[in-house]
Design a protein around this motif. Structure first.
Motif, mmCIF file in Angstrom:
data_model
loop_
_atom_site.group_PDB
_atom_site.id
_atom_site.type_symbol
_atom_site.label_atom_id
_atom_site.label_comp_id
_atom_site.label_asym_id
_atom_site.label_seq_id
_atom_site.Cartn_x
_atom_site.Cartn_y
_atom_site.Cartn_z
ATOM 1 N N VAL A 227 0.605 -1.021 0.122
ATOM 2 C CA VAL A 227 0.008 0.168 0.109
ATOM 3 C C VAL A 227 0.597 1.156 0.130
ATOM 4 N N PHE A 228 2.057 1.574 0.807
ATOM 5 C CA PHE A 228 2.962 2.064 0.857
ATOM 6 C C PHE A 228 3.465 2.596 -0.181
ATOM 7 N N GLU A 229 4.030 1.260 -1.504
ATOM 8 C CA GLU A 229 5.074 1.809 -2.196
ATOM 9 C C GLU A 229 3.591 2.291 -3.742
ATOM 10 N N GLU A 230 2.363 1.603 -3.228
ATOM 11 C CA GLU A 230 0.994 2.052 -4.852
ATOM 12 C C GLU A 230 1.200 3.571 -4.349
ATOM 13 N N LEU A 231 1.038 3.942 -3.084
ATOM 14 C CA LEU A 231 0.757 5.652 -2.302
ATOM 15 C C LEU A 231 1.821 6.225 -2.889
ATOM 16 N N GLU A 232 2.970 5.896 -2.860
ATOM 17 C CA GLU A 232 4.273 6.688 -3.713
ATOM 18 C C GLU A 232 4.005 6.699 -5.399
ATOM 19 N N GLU A 233 3.714 5.399 -5.701
ATOM 20 C CA GLU A 233 2.953 5.536 -7.004
ATOM 21 C C GLU A 233 2.196 7.163 -7.487
ATOM 22 N N MET A 234 1.233 6.728 -6.304
ATOM 23 C CA MET A 234 0.357 7.480 -6.979
ATOM 24 C C MET A 234 0.352 9.138 -7.089
ATOM 25 N N GLY A 235 1.445 9.115 -5.940
ATOM 26 C CA GLY A 235 2.264 10.424 -5.560
ATOM 27 C C GLY A 235 2.039 11.349 -7.075
ATOM 28 N N LYS A 236 3.147 10.399 -7.887
ATOM 29 C CA LYS A 236 3.578 11.189 -8.699
ATOM 30 C C LYS A 236 2.747 11.550 -10.165
ATOM 31 N N THR A 237 1.678 10.986 -9.988
ATOM 32 C CA THR A 237 1.051 11.558 -10.715
ATOM 33 C C THR A 237 0.434 12.793 -11.032
ATOM 34 N N ILE A 238 -0.132 13.205 -9.015
ATOM 35 C CA ILE A 238 -0.952 13.622 -8.552
ATOM 36 C C ILE A 238 -0.188 15.321 -8.784
ATOM 37 N N GLN A 239 -0.891 16.323 -9.002
ATOM 38 C CA GLN A 239 -0.083 17.742 -9.773
ATOM 39 C C GLN A 239 -0.548 17.990 -8.748
ATOM 40 N N GLU A 240 0.211 18.534 -7.771
ATOM 41 C CA GLU A 240 0.353 19.421 -6.443
ATOM 42 C C GLU A 240 1.516 19.532 -5.885
ATOM 43 N N ASP A 241 1.480 20.756 -4.869
ATOM 44 C CA ASP A 241 2.717 21.123 -4.060
ATOM 45 C C ASP A 241 3.129 20.198 -3.303
ATOM 46 N N VAL A 242 4.330 19.793 -3.021
ATOM 47 C CA VAL A 242 4.921 19.298 -2.269
ATOM 48 C C VAL A 242 5.016 20.030 -0.934
ATOM 49 N N LEU A 243 4.375 19.629 0.206
ATOM 50 C CA LEU A 243 4.618 20.319 1.756
ATOM 51 C C LEU A 243 5.436 19.590 2.514
ATOM 52 N N ASP A 244 6.867 20.172 2.408
ATOM 53 C CA ASP A 244 7.828 20.368 3.099
ATOM 54 C C ASP A 244 8.623 20.847 4.257
ATOM 55 N N ALA A 245 8.094 19.407 5.165
ATOM 56 C CA ALA A 245 8.230 20.045 6.324
ATOM 57 C C ALA A 245 9.588 19.880 7.282
ATOM 58 N N GLY A 246 10.634 18.826 6.223
ATOM 59 C CA GLY A 246 12.095 18.945 6.460
ATOM 60 C C GLY A 246 12.001 18.123 7.785
ATOM 61 N N ILE A 247 11.646 17.313 8.198
ATOM 62 C CA ILE A 247 11.726 16.111 9.141
ATOM 63 C C ILE A 247 13.022 15.406 8.520
ATOM 64 N N PRO A 248 13.791 15.196 9.304
ATOM 65 C CA PRO A 248 15.250 14.710 9.000
ATOM 66 C C PRO A 248 14.686 13.160 9.279
ATOM 67 N N ALA A 249 15.273 12.008 7.820
ATOM 68 C CA ALA A 249 15.446 10.781 8.504
ATOM 69 C C ALA A 249 16.372 10.369 9.256
ATOM 70 N N HIS A 250 16.687 8.724 9.175
ATOM 71 C CA HIS A 250 17.522 8.672 9.853
ATOM 72 C C HIS A 250 19.078 8.992 9.823
#
Length: 309
Positions: A227-250
């Motif tokens: 499901v996560f991977e599918e949502l990631e792919e769906m996100g590539k087709t959505i024309q919408e600004d990315v909201l970047d909160a800048g939370i650091p990864a590990h």
């Protein structure tokens, strides 16, 4: 663990418990050990990494809620069908736990009164749903793995996440759009989780059945990763600004995993109030980026909570 309860859900006034040492043969312990690797793999999917960085698309928040709606509807219909099964009956708490009606109200808030005509079950979610249906029909004991995975996570940090999402989305203080997080029938999440674990560990199951439950829990992780991977792919087709909160990864935390909000949520799942506070502070410092974080963290917490419980 021995428990006694004087109310229906075992989590209100009058609930008492005696803690006994856990055994490696306890189902909760077997689940923790048996799913460690797949749990780590789930944490490291690209969707989850972006998720933890706070890089989100608003539409994915809604699509995530849709996936949860179909998943919980299937699971709760199968639970209802098997509520008298001897291996599930002790875990039957519909008034306290069931989520599909709350999710329906959330979807109505986001999509409007005609929400049912505007949503559909995605392919990855359909595979998850089909497995739950198959289990309910053919091997109901395996519902234990799905129910424990989902509900214990829902109760771990849910109120903190509700407040974060409410602030990020500027939702009404009366709770519209976030009813998924609200458990009106549970007075103490910690006490209820302890009762639930105890009930699960006391099920009359042989070793082979417990091992099959561990295998089913691994499958639940895999379905969620799909499901996560599918949502990631769906996100590539959505024309919408990315909201970047800048939370650091590990990797951007100088090796200090304790700064990761997912790690904080896992610690919160074990009942540590300090980690609830840490999670809340981290979230509130990045309000916009917590929109998708709040919705799918509930799902991810489901995967993590019983691993630590």
């Amino acid at each position: 663990m021995e428990t006694t309860a004087s109310v229906s859900n075992g989590a209100g006034p009058g609930y008492e418990e005696k803690e006994n040492p856990l055994s490696p043969e306890d189902l909760s312990e077997m689940l923790a050990a048996g799913t460690k690797k797949v749990h780590e793999k789930a944490e490291n999917t690209q969707f989850v990494k972006d998720f933890l960085r706070g890089r989100i698309r608003k539409e994915l928040f809604k699509l995530g809620a849709v996936a949860l709606y179909y998943t919980y509807t299937a699971m709760e219909e199968e639970i209802e069908r098997n509520k008298d099964h001897p291996h599930f009956a002790p875990l039957y708490f519909p008034a306290e736990l069931h989520r599909h009606e709350a999710l329906a109200r959330d979807l109505e808030y986001f999509y409007g009164p005609e929400w049912k005509s505007q949503i559909s079950c995605s392919q990855a979610t359909r595979r998850y749903v089909d497995r739950i249906r198959e289990v309910g029909r053919e091997d109901p004991v395996l519902l234990v793995a799905h129910a424990y995975t989902r509900y214990m996570g829902d109760l771990s940090g849910g109120q903190v996440l509700k407040k974060v999402a409410q602030r990020a989305l500027k939702l009404p203080p009366t709770g519209e759009g976030l009813e998924f997080y609200q458990f009106d029938g549970i007075h103490s999440a910690k006490a209820f989780k302890q009762l639930y674990r105890s009930r699960m560990n006391e099920l009359d199951l042989d070793t082979e059945t417990k091992e099959r439950l561990v295998e089913e829990a691994v499958k639940a992780f895999q379905f969620n990763m799909e499901v996560f991977e599918e949502l990631e792919e769906m996100g590539k087709t959505i024309q919408e600004d990315v909201l970047d909160a800048g939370i650091p990864a590990h990797g951007e935390m100088g090796g200090d995993i304790s700064k990761c909000p997912y790690y904080a949520a896992k610690m919160a799942a074990s009942g540590g109030t300090a980690y609830f506070c840490r999670l809340a502070m981290a979230a509130l410092s990045h309000p916009t980026g917590q929109v998708l974080f709040a919705t799918w963290f509930a799902a991810l917490a489901g995967l993590a909570a019983w691993y630590l419980m």
